[in-house]
Design a protein around this motif. Sequence first.
Motif, PDB file in Angstrom:
ATOM      1  N   GLN A   1     108.350  94.494  -2.092  1.00 57.73           N
ATOM      2  CA  GLN A   1     109.562  94.470  -2.175  1.00 57.73           C
ATOM      3  C   GLN A   1     109.841  94.618  -0.642  1.00 57.73           C
ATOM      4  N   TYR A   2     109.275  95.134   0.377  1.00 58.57           N
ATOM      5  CA  TYR A   2     109.744  95.706   1.637  1.00 58.57           C
ATOM      6  C   TYR A   2     108.612  95.005   2.272  1.00 58.57           C
TER       7      TYR A   2
ATOM      8  N   ALA B   1     110.159  91.242   2.574  1.00 60.71           N
ATOM      9  CA  ALA B   1     111.871  90.447   3.001  1.00 60.71           C
ATOM     10  C   ALA B   1     110.829  90.861   5.155  1.00 60.71           C
TER      11      ALA B   1
ATOM     12  N   SER C   1     115.035 102.818  -1.541  1.00 59.69           N
ATOM     13  CA  SER C   1     115.133 101.782  -2.682  1.00 59.69           C
ATOM     14  C   SER C   1     113.834 102.848  -3.698  1.00 59.69           C
TER      15      SER C   1
ATOM     16  N   LYS D   1     105.790  85.115   1.540  1.00 60.98           N
ATOM     17  CA  LYS D   1     105.779  85.177  -0.563  1.00 60.98           C
ATOM     18  C   LYS D   1     104.793  86.549  -0.684  1.00 60.98           C
TER      19      LYS D   1
ATOM     20  N   GLU E   1     113.693 102.517   9.388  1.00 61.55           N
ATOM     21  CA  GLU E   1     113.016 101.200   8.242  1.00 61.55           C
ATOM     22  C   GLU E   1     112.297 103.023   6.673  1.00 61.55           C
TER      23      GLU E   1
ATOM     24  N   GLN F   1     108.667  87.815   5.916  1.00 61.94           N
ATOM     25  CA  GLN F   1     109.930  86.697   5.735  1.00 61.94           C
ATOM     26  C   GLN F   1     108.239  86.373   4.666  1.00 61.94           C
TER      27      GLN F   1
ATOM     28  N   LYS G   1     114.747 103.308   4.726  1.00 57.00           N
ATOM     29  CA  LYS G   1     115.193 101.401   3.828  1.00 57.00           C
ATOM     30  C   LYS G   1     114.122 101.639   2.371  1.00 57.00           C
TER      31      LYS G   1
END
Length: 596
Positions: free
Chosen positions: A42-43, A46, A140, A51, A133, A49, A136
């Motif tokens: 997921q990181y 994101a 998560s 898929k 980072e 950017q 984050k």
Amino acid sequence: MILSASGWRKIFTENNDEESKSKHIGLANRRLCALIGETFAQYTIAATQKKSPVIAVATDTRPTGSEIADAVLRALLCRGIKVHFLSVSAAPEIMAYARTLDGFLYISASHNPVGHNGIKFGLNDGGVVPGSEAKKLADSFRAKCGAVNAEEHADRLLAECSESSLKKVLESSAKYKKQALAEYENFLGKVITGFDQKKKQDKIFSEIKNALSKSPVSVLCDMNGSARTLSVDRKYMEERGIKFLSFNDNPGQIVHAIIPEPENLVHCAKAMTELQKSGKTDIKLGYMPDCDGDRGNIVYWDDSSKTAKPIPAQEVFALCVAAEISCSIWSGTESKIAVAVNGPTSMRTDEICAAFGACVFRAEVGEANVVNLAREKREEGYSVRILGEGSNGGNITYPSSVRDPLATIFAIIKLLAIRDSLEHDGTIRPGLFHLWCIKSGQENKYKPDFTLSDILASLPAYTTTGVSESRAVLHVKTEDKGKLKLRFQKLFEQEWKERRDELKEKYGIESYAADTTNGTKEIKNATDWNNGNGGLKIRFMDSSGTNKAFIWMRPSGTESVFRVMCDTKGIKPQEEHSLLEWETSILMRADAIGKQ
């Protein structure tokens, strides 16, 4: 699990024995690995950017690596990540390869005992994600672990992965491993020479090869079953004129403790001695990497005493600093030179940099902190060719963002091989060691037939606590390390008044100042010593304000211990012991106050 910017680590063996060589991690750890995989998936989506980002995944040679990899791969694939699985890979290798992709996930616990394992994350800048980072990612992951349905969710991630997709990833491993090795070799040329252009790289390598053809040097490696058993070491050195010998070189053949400190370098020293006795007198250098192969401390043959000796970690880094700055001057690429280090790096490095007119900047302990500090300084216009954590040995040489034993070996080889040469106009162009002698005011120590022993004897003399010494590790009960430091500050200030005359008489210490480090920020002459889990250093100065010694402390980010050390100018073991004992006694009393 300890979650730090340098990596996430825990004991992963199902039996929870840190020295166990079992490959089984158990269901709870398997679920954790699934959630780790999803967190990074997921990181990365994101951050890029994209898929379906493409990331490299690899392990070191710890027995638990394969089961961790299976769970992580399933979660990554389940979340749409395209994976290039390298199987076993050295950390510098996967990080070089990841520069061509979108990121990497590396399964390793670096130098920790064999039953430990962990994860390092990075994008495509060649290093681990920076502290902000990393936070984050950690936040998560904690949220996922704390969810009501955490176990069921992890089980679904593992079960929903397409078996055919996983099979394809595993079957493609050899192809991507070959690509990674090629990228790593190509990248090493830039790291070792400092040049992007192949012609300029070849010129330096030709200089080395020609020198070694006249005065051969063989390198011995105690692989200790590490990830470097499947990397480029032998091929890369032999192609550049360096003979290479190795032992304990089967992947996973971890025969002794992993951390490459003097107590484990004895195996390499013993093998070097036996080879010298058998007539292989060109064996001058040896190294032992840790399990992920990003650090390799050094053994050398001392021609004067005819013995093989480990070089302490702090001296290895200092040697590399002298080598790389000299090489920058020799090749004409020097400009506003700086070195980025961690808080407990010995003042040897400061003294070497002062001789060259280079600046030293300090960050908190943690490879990611030092790498990011170097990036910040480059943005300010500094040339930061070499950086690292002197307290741990090894070095990071730009453009790399990770330690690499090959960078260390070649730094020393350059010092030995690039010697004085005659220019077309008849003038002498000083070689690297000669340049260091000139810059440090020691030209009387230079001689044309110098050896590594001569180079080491020219380095500034300091006495420094070794990171793996029992004296360097404390177990404190106070959970709030900031409050512990405040109590330490109060006790220290009281005792300073009582011991001031004694310290002046014994050691010439007349004043002190405190420095704190958090992330990439250092506060000099701090009045508030509460900086949480960051590093705290107390510098001791003489009557002229020159630094003579320091004591340092910080809770470890990757182990449940509190680390301390002392660094003193000169060969003064009594002073180092005395100052470290003083620091330890105050800390233990400060800790005891917190328990009352």
